[in-house]
Design a protein around this motif. Structure first.
Motif, mmCIF file in Angstrom:
data_model
loop_
_atom_site.group_PDB
_atom_site.id
_atom_site.type_symbol
_atom_site.label_atom_id
_atom_site.label_comp_id
_atom_site.label_asym_id
_atom_site.label_seq_id
_atom_site.Cartn_x
_atom_site.Cartn_y
_atom_site.Cartn_z
ATOM 1 N N ALA A 159 13.712 -51.677 60.706
ATOM 2 C CA ALA A 159 13.073 -50.517 60.094
ATOM 3 C C ALA A 159 14.180 -49.549 59.673
ATOM 4 C CB ALA A 159 12.114 -49.857 61.078
ATOM 5 N N TRP A 160 14.397 -49.430 58.378
ATOM 6 C CA TRP A 160 15.569 -48.696 57.881
ATOM 7 C C TRP A 160 15.149 -47.471 57.066
ATOM 8 C CZ3 TRP A 160 20.376 -48.216 59.078
ATOM 9 C CH2 TRP A 160 21.287 -47.647 58.176
ATOM 10 N N ASN A 161 15.670 -46.296 57.462
ATOM 11 C CA ASN A 161 15.437 -45.074 56.696
ATOM 12 C C ASN A 161 16.721 -44.269 56.497
ATOM 13 O OD1 ASN A 161 15.903 -44.081 59.234
ATOM 14 N ND2 ASN A 161 13.936 -43.029 59.455
ATOM 15 N N SER A 162 17.859 -44.924 56.696
ATOM 16 C CA SER A 162 19.185 -44.321 56.509
ATOM 17 C C SER A 162 19.512 -43.233 57.523
ATOM 18 C CB SER A 162 19.321 -43.736 55.088
ATOM 19 O OG SER A 162 19.081 -44.712 54.111
ATOM 20 N N SER A 163 18.711 -43.081 58.556
ATOM 21 C CA SER A 163 18.955 -42.019 59.541
ATOM 22 C C SER A 163 20.026 -42.444 60.544
ATOM 23 C CB SER A 163 17.668 -41.689 60.295
ATOM 24 O OG SER A 163 17.287 -42.777 61.123
ATOM 25 N N THR A 184 15.354 -59.197 57.881
ATOM 26 C CA THR A 184 14.792 -58.430 56.773
ATOM 27 C C THR A 184 14.991 -56.943 57.032
ATOM 28 O OG1 THR A 184 13.121 -60.076 56.162
ATOM 29 C CG2 THR A 184 12.675 -57.797 55.558
ATOM 30 N N ILE A 185 15.515 -56.248 56.037
ATOM 31 C CA ILE A 185 15.649 -54.797 56.090
ATOM 32 C C ILE A 185 14.420 -54.208 55.411
ATOM 33 C CG2 ILE A 185 17.034 -52.801 55.394
ATOM 34 C CD1 ILE A 185 19.419 -54.803 55.188
ATOM 35 N N ALA A 186 13.584 -53.532 56.165
ATOM 36 C CA ALA A 186 12.345 -52.976 55.624
ATOM 37 C C ALA A 186 12.482 -51.470 55.461
ATOM 38 C CB ALA A 186 11.171 -53.290 56.561
ATOM 39 N N THR A 187 12.146 -50.982 54.270
ATOM 40 C CA THR A 187 12.243 -49.554 53.992
ATOM 41 C C THR A 187 11.045 -49.131 53.157
ATOM 42 O OG1 THR A 187 13.689 -47.819 53.091
ATOM 43 C CG2 THR A 187 13.591 -49.897 51.882
ATOM 44 N N THR A 188 10.702 -47.850 53.239
ATOM 45 C CA THR A 188 9.579 -47.356 52.458
ATOM 46 C C THR A 188 9.990 -47.156 51.013
ATOM 47 O OG1 THR A 188 10.134 -45.087 53.079
ATOM 48 C CG2 THR A 188 8.482 -46.224 54.414
ATOM 49 N N SER A 189 9.045 -47.291 50.107
ATOM 50 C CA SER A 189 9.307 -47.095 48.689
ATOM 51 C C SER A 189 8.275 -46.130 48.130
ATOM 52 C CB SER A 189 9.246 -48.430 47.938
ATOM 53 O OG SER A 189 7.928 -48.969 48.019
ATOM 54 N N ALA A 196 20.184 -43.350 45.954
ATOM 55 C CA ALA A 196 20.982 -43.394 47.184
ATOM 56 C C ALA A 196 20.291 -44.221 48.244
ATOM 57 C CB ALA A 196 21.246 -41.987 47.691
ATOM 58 N N SER A 197 18.954 -44.120 48.341
ATOM 59 C CA SER A 197 18.200 -44.901 49.312
ATOM 60 C C SER A 197 18.305 -46.400 49.013
ATOM 61 C CB SER A 197 16.735 -44.465 49.316
ATOM 62 O OG SER A 197 15.968 -45.280 50.177
ATOM 63 N N GLN A 198 18.189 -46.755 47.750
ATOM 64 C CA GLN A 198 18.312 -48.160 47.366
ATOM 65 C C GLN A 198 19.716 -48.685 47.675
ATOM 66 O OE1 GLN A 198 16.800 -49.027 43.381
ATOM 67 N NE2 GLN A 198 15.630 -47.139 43.412
ATOM 68 N N ALA A 199 20.724 -47.875 47.353
ATOM 69 C CA ALA A 199 22.100 -48.279 47.622
ATOM 70 C C ALA A 199 22.353 -48.438 49.105
ATOM 71 C CB ALA A 199 23.062 -47.250 47.025
ATOM 72 N N SER A 200 21.700 -47.586 49.921
ATOM 73 C CA SER A 200 21.878 -47.658 51.368
ATOM 74 C C SER A 200 21.423 -49.012 51.906
ATOM 75 C CB SER A 200 21.096 -46.533 52.039
ATOM 76 O OG SER A 200 21.168 -46.636 53.438
ATOM 77 N N CYS A 201 20.303 -49.517 51.417
ATOM 78 C CA CYS A 201 19.818 -50.830 51.849
ATOM 79 C C CYS A 201 20.790 -51.935 51.444
ATOM 80 C CB CYS A 201 18.442 -51.104 51.243
ATOM 81 S SG CYS A 201 17.122 -50.039 51.865
ATOM 82 N N THR A 202 21.295 -51.843 50.227
ATOM 83 C CA THR A 202 22.248 -52.843 49.757
ATOM 84 C C THR A 202 23.532 -52.806 50.570
ATOM 85 O OG1 THR A 202 21.343 -52.632 47.521
ATOM 86 C CG2 THR A 202 23.521 -53.649 47.732
ATOM 87 N N ASP A 203 24.000 -51.606 50.860
ATOM 88 C CA ASP A 203 25.212 -51.471 51.673
ATOM 89 C C ASP A 203 25.006 -52.027 53.071
ATOM 90 O OD1 ASP A 203 26.475 -50.262 49.552
ATOM 91 O OD2 ASP A 203 26.174 -48.215 50.276
ATOM 92 N N LEU A 204 23.830 -51.765 53.647
ATOM 93 C CA LEU A 204 23.540 -52.274 54.987
ATOM 94 C C LEU A 204 23.509 -53.792 54.987
ATOM 95 C CD1 LEU A 204 22.748 -51.834 57.950
ATOM 96 C CD2 LEU A 204 20.354 -51.702 57.202
#
Length: 279
Positions: A159-163, A184-189, A196-204
């Motif tokens: 569960a990923w929210n960049s926090s 699987t990295i799951a994030t809200t859309s 920045a949020s999209q990039a954060s998932c890619t970076d992770l």
């Protein structure tokens, strides 16, 4: 990276054996030392002594609890020997919250159970699991009070929210993530999702791949209220046959989440799979 010191909380509840089985399986996988920490709710004896006719009841309760503790201790040692795992039995005295919290700070991973409101023996303290998560200083694996889990960590949902809390949980779960067959990295859309949020998932995802995760993808689901987010995560986990959810605990102010609900409390109340939480 592996977990080398595990602590499993044991009590007299119906799910104590299931928690022990899970802890033994994890200890075998990682070659870890396993501590079995027995800690239960104990009524204040003074409350019995001041009430007429209750002294005998308290003594009977104390004797029964001692017998139950002895049975669990024998089972723990027998299972350690059978699995050829090093470990130690610890019987806590006093406040169970303080005992489990202190032991967790000297452990790589602490395993506790979700409170089962239908099992009086499962009550340790109010909000036991979330209090341990908040005070442990490291990862806490919470096991649901229902269900049998043949595997834990084969299919991991993050569960990923960049926090900060989510990042802490990911790093704490790395021994699971790097051994998982799929992550699987799951994030809200939603319409306000930032680049920045999209990039954060890619970076992770890239960071996890460098750590050795062999199969990582990214999933997005619609943003809702905090409690709806928790429900959506559990629904997604069930649909995808995940066997471990990794998430940060209380990314918002804890008081706000306690009053209004929130994903953390939703997961702890209605979880359907093991959840690794960090704060």
């Amino acid at each position: 990276m592996t977990y080398k010191t595990l602590t499993v909380h044991l009590d007299t509840s119906a799910r104590a054996n299931a928690r022990l089985s899970l802890a033994l399986k994890l200890a075998r996988t990682s070659g870890a030392h396993l501590d079995g920490l027995f800690a239960t709710f104990e009524p204040n004896p003074r409350e019995f002594y001041v009430m007429a006719g209750t002294v005998d009841y308290y003594e009977a309760h104390r004797k029964l609890r001692a017998e139950q503790r002895g049975a669990i201790e024998r089972l723990f040692h027998a299972e350690l020997a059978r699995a050829q795992i090093e470990g130690a039995w610890i019987a806590a005295e006093g406040d169970p919250i303080a005992a489990v919290t202190q032991r967790s700070r000297a452990s790589d991973l602490t395993i506790v159970g979700q409170t089962d409101l239908d099992d009086p023996e499962a009550y340790i303290a109010d909000r036991f699991a979330e209090t341990i998560v908040m005070g442990a200083g490291g990862p806490v694996l919470v096991m649901p009070y229902t269900g049998y889990f043949e595997t834990v960590g084969e299919r991991v949902l993050i569960a990923w929210n960049s926090s900060r809390e989510a990042a802490r949980a990911v790093h704490d779960a790395m021994p699971f993530i790097t051994r998982a067959a799929h992550v699987t990295i799951a994030t809200t859309s939603g319409p306000f999702e930032s680049a920045a949020s999209q990039a954060s998932c890619t970076d992770l995802a890239a960071m996890l791949a460098r750590q050795g995760a062999t199969s990582v993808d990214i999933a997005r689901f619609d943003r809702g209220a905090p409690d709806t987010t928790g429900e959506a995560l559990l629904s997604y986990a069930a649909d995808g046959n995940f066997d471990l959810l990794v998430m940060g605990a209380y990314g918002h102010a804890r008081l706000q989440e306690m009053v209004l609900g929130g994903a953390t409390r939703t997961i702890l109340l209605t979880m359907t799979l093991p959840v690794l939480m960090s704060h």
